[in-house]
Design an enzyme around this catalytic site. Structure first.
Site, short mmCIF file in Angstrom:
data_model
loop_
_atom_site.label_atom_id
_atom_site.label_comp_id
_atom_site.label_asym_id
_atom_site.label_seq_id
_atom_site.Cartn_x
_atom_site.Cartn_y
_atom_site.Cartn_z
N TYR A 67 -1.89 -8.37 -1.83
CA TYR A 67 -3.18 -7.78 -1.60
C TYR A 67 -4.21 -8.35 -1.24
O TYR A 67 -4.45 -8.89 -1.46
CB TYR A 67 -3.81 -7.18 -2.37
CG TYR A 67 -3.37 -5.90 -3.17
CD1 TYR A 67 -2.78 -5.03 -2.30
CD2 TYR A 67 -2.36 -5.86 -4.39
CE1 TYR A 67 -2.64 -3.01 -2.71
CE2 TYR A 67 -2.46 -3.70 -5.09
CZ TYR A 67 -2.35 -3.28 -3.72
OH TYR A 67 -2.48 -1.99 -4.33
N LYS A 114 2.44 -2.62 5.32
CA LYS A 114 3.30 -1.43 4.28
C LYS A 114 2.06 -1.04 4.52
O LYS A 114 0.27 -1.17 3.70
CB LYS A 114 3.27 -1.88 3.14
CG LYS A 114 3.26 -0.93 2.03
CD LYS A 114 3.86 -1.33 0.11
CE LYS A 114 3.88 0.02 -0.94
NZ LYS A 114 2.97 0.07 -1.46
N SER A 150 4.49 -7.76 -6.81
CA SER A 150 2.95 -7.53 -6.63
C SER A 150 2.14 -8.44 -7.31
O SER A 150 1.71 -9.47 -8.41
CB SER A 150 2.53 -5.99 -7.59
OG SER A 150 1.58 -6.20 -7.66
N THR A 155 0.06 -5.16 2.08
CA THR A 155 -0.65 -3.54 1.88
C THR A 155 -1.56 -3.31 2.70
O THR A 155 -2.48 -4.12 2.13
CB THR A 155 0.14 -3.52 0.45
OG1 THR A 155 0.83 -3.64 -0.17
CG2 THR A 155 -0.68 -2.42 0.14
N HIS A 164 1.23 4.73 -0.48
CA HIS A 164 0.68 4.72 -1.34
C HIS A 164 1.22 5.96 -3.06
O HIS A 164 0.59 5.57 -3.37
CB HIS A 164 -0.39 4.54 -2.00
CG HIS A 164 -1.03 2.96 -3.02
ND1 HIS A 164 -0.77 1.42 -2.19
CD2 HIS A 164 -0.56 2.54 -3.84
CE1 HIS A 164 -1.05 0.53 -2.93
NE2 HIS A 164 -0.55 0.91 -4.25
C1 FNR Z 1 1.46 1.15 -7.17
N1 FNR Z 1 1.81 0.56 -5.43
C2 FNR Z 1 1.66 -0.21 -5.11
N2 FNR Z 1 1.86 -0.77 -3.90
C3 FNR Z 1 1.54 -1.61 -3.40
O1 FNR Z 1 2.02 -2.35 -2.00
N3 FNR Z 1 0.96 -3.40 -4.16
C4 FNR Z 1 0.42 -3.18 -6.29
O2 FNR Z 1 0.69 -2.85 -6.89
C5 FNR Z 1 0.87 -1.50 -6.92
N4 FNR Z 1 0.89 -0.70 -7.35
C6 FNR Z 1 1.19 1.16 -8.40
C7 FNR Z 1 1.33 0.99 -9.44
C8 FNR Z 1 1.14 2.29 -9.77
C9 FNR Z 1 1.30 2.47 -11.19
C10 FNR Z 1 2.15 3.15 -8.54
C11 FNR Z 1 2.73 4.35 -8.93
C12 FNR Z 1 2.68 2.89 -7.15
C13 FNR Z 1 2.40 1.17 -4.91
C14 FNR Z 1 4.57 1.59 -4.60
O3 FNR Z 1 4.32 0.06 -4.61
C15 FNR Z 1 4.54 2.40 -3.76
O4 FNR Z 1 4.10 2.43 -2.78
C16 FNR Z 1 4.18 4.18 -4.26
O5 FNR Z 1 4.74 3.99 -5.45
C17 FNR Z 1 5.81 4.91 -3.70
O6 FNR Z 1 5.75 6.32 -4.06
P1 FNR Z 1 6.63 6.91 -5.74
O7 FNR Z 1 7.81 6.11 -5.20
O8 FNR Z 1 5.81 5.95 -6.89
O9 FNR Z 1 6.24 9.02 -5.11
#
Ligand code: FNR
Length: 384
Positions: free
Chosen positions: A144, A253, A119, A170, A277
């Site tokens: 990002y 994404k 990330s 993303t 997300h």
């Molecule tokens: C995320 N997600 C996320 N996505 C991304 O593209 N960059 C990021 O830095 C983050 N950071 C992040 C932090 C936390 C605490 C969570 C829970 C989620 C989203 C992540 O990549 C993903 O899309 C979701 O977590 C998928 O859903 P589930 O498996 O958590 O239900």
């Protein structure tokens, strides 16, 4: 499989093998704020609940007598060989969960040969996370897309040098959404000690804030970060910029609409990630699994289709693959594993998911993920 054999030898797993139980356990070891940040979602959290409910509406219809003696979960997605169609979703600020942070997740992923998506919002610089995973470990980079194009280019160059072979962009988070748990707790982890390591360690970012980030200019650096974090003015025409600065495959994404998927293909993208997300952005949005079949149909075999949001079990993975995904990303389950057991906690989650997927496939009469199709599913009866 080894988890069963362990049990027979009276060596019980340190964490539950039903991964839906991890959330409750993680709540017990994390601060209220940290737990709220991870478990929480946007608004009333209706979309987060819908993500799970959508899985429950599909049921697998097992087939018998199909010689499933030889099984193989391996796939290749965006040029990366994977022992199973499972990736670690990009998750920021992992030091909030465990002092070892992203490095622990990278080691666990490497031990299983699974791909970690690093990330941009990580709590440790991507170079350090990559080093923890080691040379041969497959890794992708999640961008990002910041307002400052020079910073974006710097991130992409660093990611390439750190051995990331594919780029995940993303699109659904150019700004954080309305997240009541964080708002009510007055909590944004980036501002609370964790920081934004990829930015603070970046030469372009440092130049913009007048030098390396120290205690003296930290506040100003965080303000600069917040102001330039996302670019709400981006359009499809901007994707050419990514192509100009990234040689490997690119996946978008946050895709939920078939027309957006088509536009991604038309723009020459190599993959889409059907994701909301984890319900953290648009409350009231469609469940990600419900968006998957339409996107998969629109894309056909012109690009890779990945999926996330709500995956908790091997059966969930089988359902997502049956509905058109080539692989899934798992988010919160490994975050909870990290909170509960560091590197070994993440590894436990990855091993359980692979083992359960393999058993589910075999008991359903299939030997390879690629054989999954909608025919293996039926809709659950609405009356319970
Ligand atoms: C995320 N997600 C996320 N996505 C991304 O593209 N960059 C990021 O830095 C983050 N950071 C992040 C932090 C936390 C605490 C969570 C829970 C989620 C989203 C992540 O990549 C993903 O899309 C979701 O977590 C998928 O859903 P589930 O498996 O958590 O239900």
């Amino acid at each position: 499989n080894s988890l069963y054999l362990q049990g027979l030898g009276d060596v019980l797993p340190s964490l539950p093998t039903d991964l839906t139980k991890l959330e409750g356990l993680a709540e017990g070891v994390l601060s209220r704020r940290a737990f709220g940040y991870v478990a929480g979602a946007a608004g009333s959290e209706a979309t987060a609940r819908a993500n799970r409910a959508a899985f429950d509406r599909w049921r697998i219809v097992p087939r018998m007598l199909r010689d499933v003696a030889e099984r193989d979960l391996s796939v290749e997605v965006l040029g990366t060989a994977m022992p199973a169609p499972i990736l670690l979703a990009p998750i920021g600020v992992q030091s909030l969960l465990h002092p070892d942070g992203e490095r622990a997740a990278a080691r666990a992923a490497a031990a299983e040969g699974l791909t970690m998506v690093l990330s941009t919002a990580a709590s440790q610089p991507m170079e350090e996370v990559a080093e923890a995973g080691g040379d041969g470990a497959p890794r992708w980079y999640q961008l990002y897309w910041p307002k400052d194009r020079d910073l974006a280019v710097s991130f992409l160059e660093r990611a390439r040098d750190a051995g990331c072979t594919a780029l995940v962009v993303t699109l659904d988070t150019f700004t954080l959404a309305w997240r009541p748990r964080d708002l009510d707790a007055g909590f944004l982890p980036f501002l609370r000690g964790i920081g934004v390591a990829n930015y603070f360690s970046d030469p372009v970012f440092q130049k913009a804030v007048g030098g390396p980030v120290t205690d003296a200019n930290r506040e100003a650096a965080l303000l600069h970060w917040a102001a330039g974090f996302g670019d709400p003015s981006l359009t499809w025409d901007d994707l050419i910029f990514l192509r100009d600065h990234w040689e490997g495959p690119i996946a978008l994404k946050g895709i939920q609409h078939p027309d957006d998927a088509r536009q991604a293909v038309d723009a020459g993208m190599d993959g889409v990630i059907v994701s909301n997300h984890g319900g953290r952005q648009v409350d009231g949005a469609v469940a990600s699994l419900d968006a998957l079949p339409g996107v998969a149909k629109a894309v056909g075999d012109q690009a890779a289709v990945l999926f996330d949001s709500g995956v908790r079990t091997g059966a969930d993975i089988a359902k997502a693959l049956a509905l058109g995904a080539d692989a899934v990303l798992v988010g919160r389950p490994y975050a909870y594993g990290l909170a509960l057991g560091g590197q070994e906690g993440v590894r436990h989650v990855l091993r359980c998911l692979q083992a359960e997927l393999e058993l589910t496939l075999a008991l359903a009469g299939l030997t390879r993920p690629g054989r999954l199709s909608p025919e293996i599913l039926s809709c659950a009866p609405t009356s319970r």
